[in-house]
Enzyme design. Structure first.
Site: not given
Ligand code: DGY
Length: 321
Positions: A240, A269, A287
């Site tokens: 993240r 983002e 992402h």
């Molecule tokens: C998630 O599922 O948390 C991912 O970041 C999505 O791609």
């Protein structure tokens, strides 16, 4: 037959829409790839019994209240659920769910894509060739990091961190990891060693992040940690964005405190920290961690299963509250 309304906040692959319709629910699909505005989301959520939500949407008290008292489940189309105010959900008797497991391999593959791309300067080389500026083979051109014998440092050895570590065996890396729990699988299969985070940061040639975003992991990697990394090291983030202080990252890359970075996720983002895309030594993806057809279909199916379970008075398979 009940007519629970289920809102899906974005266009998703099959089979979620089909499964929900078959279960007799009224599906309200926000049929677009771009995020709805917060106002549109509030308005569409009104009267919903279920919401299928994306990681880019903030699911907070205001949205839950706008949805109203019929709301019983928020099924996040992601394994991460830092976008959901779990306490607010629980307070209102709303179940929240996620999609664990099915995106482990896709995300681990993408972490390796970034490791290889940054270590071997793939994007810089590609740019040179496309620009028509390649003048031929040269002994000093785009020298990168030799992975065999290098040290891979895994921050967070959960499902995805483990899958990244297990993939290292073919590349001959030494594996270190930092986690609250020992990980026998990593230790037995690739000889990984558990160390303190500080040592991991100092020793890694490739530092790869696989922790969820919580109040404890926000800015886990900031100016101080970047300064403690080797000047030849590479930082990879597929977890993240806010786990890294992105402004400090730009400075560290600019000043040569670290060699390169491969990022799939960002603090704000879809905006990136000023200056990040101007640096040659970064690879930046939009992402894409879970973005394979097979994985996204499984995620779609899981979200529908979770919604159907809650709305038919059963325990959802993947609860997070
Ligand atoms: C998630 O599922 O948390 C991912 O970041 C999505 O791609």
């Amino acid at each position: 037959m009940n007519t629970y309304k289920v809102v899906i906040t974005r266009r998703v692959p099959p089979p979620a829409v089909e499964m929900l319709a078959q279960a007799g629910f009224a599906v309200d699909l926000i049929d677009q790839d771009n995020p709805p505005t917060p106002e549109e989301l509030l308005q569409r959520a009104r009267g919903a019994a279920g919401l299928i939500t994306m990681l880019s949407e903030r699911i907070d008290a205001a949205l839950l209240d706008a949805a109203g008292p019929d709301l019983r489940v928020v099924a996040n189309f992601a394994v991460g659920f830092d976008n959901i105010d779990l306490a607010a959900c629980t307070q209102r008797g709303v179940r929240a769910t996620n999609t664990p497991g099915v995106l482990t391999d896709a995300t681990a593959d993408l972490a390796w894509t970034l490791i290889l791309a940054t270590a071997r300067r793939v994007v810089e080389g590609d740019r040179l060739v496309r620009a028509g500026e390649w003048t031929g083979w040269a002994p000093m051109q785009y020298l990168g990091l030799q992975l065999s014998g290098a040290t891979l440092g895994i921050v967070g050895a959960g499902r995805i961190g483990t899958a990244v570590g297990l993939r290292s065996s073919g590349f001959g890396l030494n594996v270190l990891y930092a986690d609250e729990q020992p990980n026998r699988e990593l230790e037995e299969q690739v000889g990984a060693r558990r160390v303190e985070l500080g040592q991991l940061i100092a020793d890694a040639d490739v530092l790869t992040l696989h922790v969820p975003l919580t109040s404890r992991t926000r800015h886990l990697i900031g100016a101080e940690q970047l300064a403690a990394m080797k000047p030849t090291a590479i930082l990879i983030n597929t977890a993240r964005g806010p786990v890294v202080d992105e402004k400090a990252l730009v400075e560290a890359l600019r000043s040569g405190q670290i060699a390169a970075a491969g990022f799939d996720v960002y603090e704000h983002e879809p905006r990136l920290a000023p200056g990040l895309t101007e640096l040659p030594n970064v690879v930046v993806l939009p992402h894409l961690g879970s973005a394979t057809t097979a994985t996204r279909r499984k995620m779609s199916q899981m979200t529908a299963e979770n919604v159907i379970a809650v709305l038919t008075e059963q325990e959802p398979p993947n609860p997070v509250n």
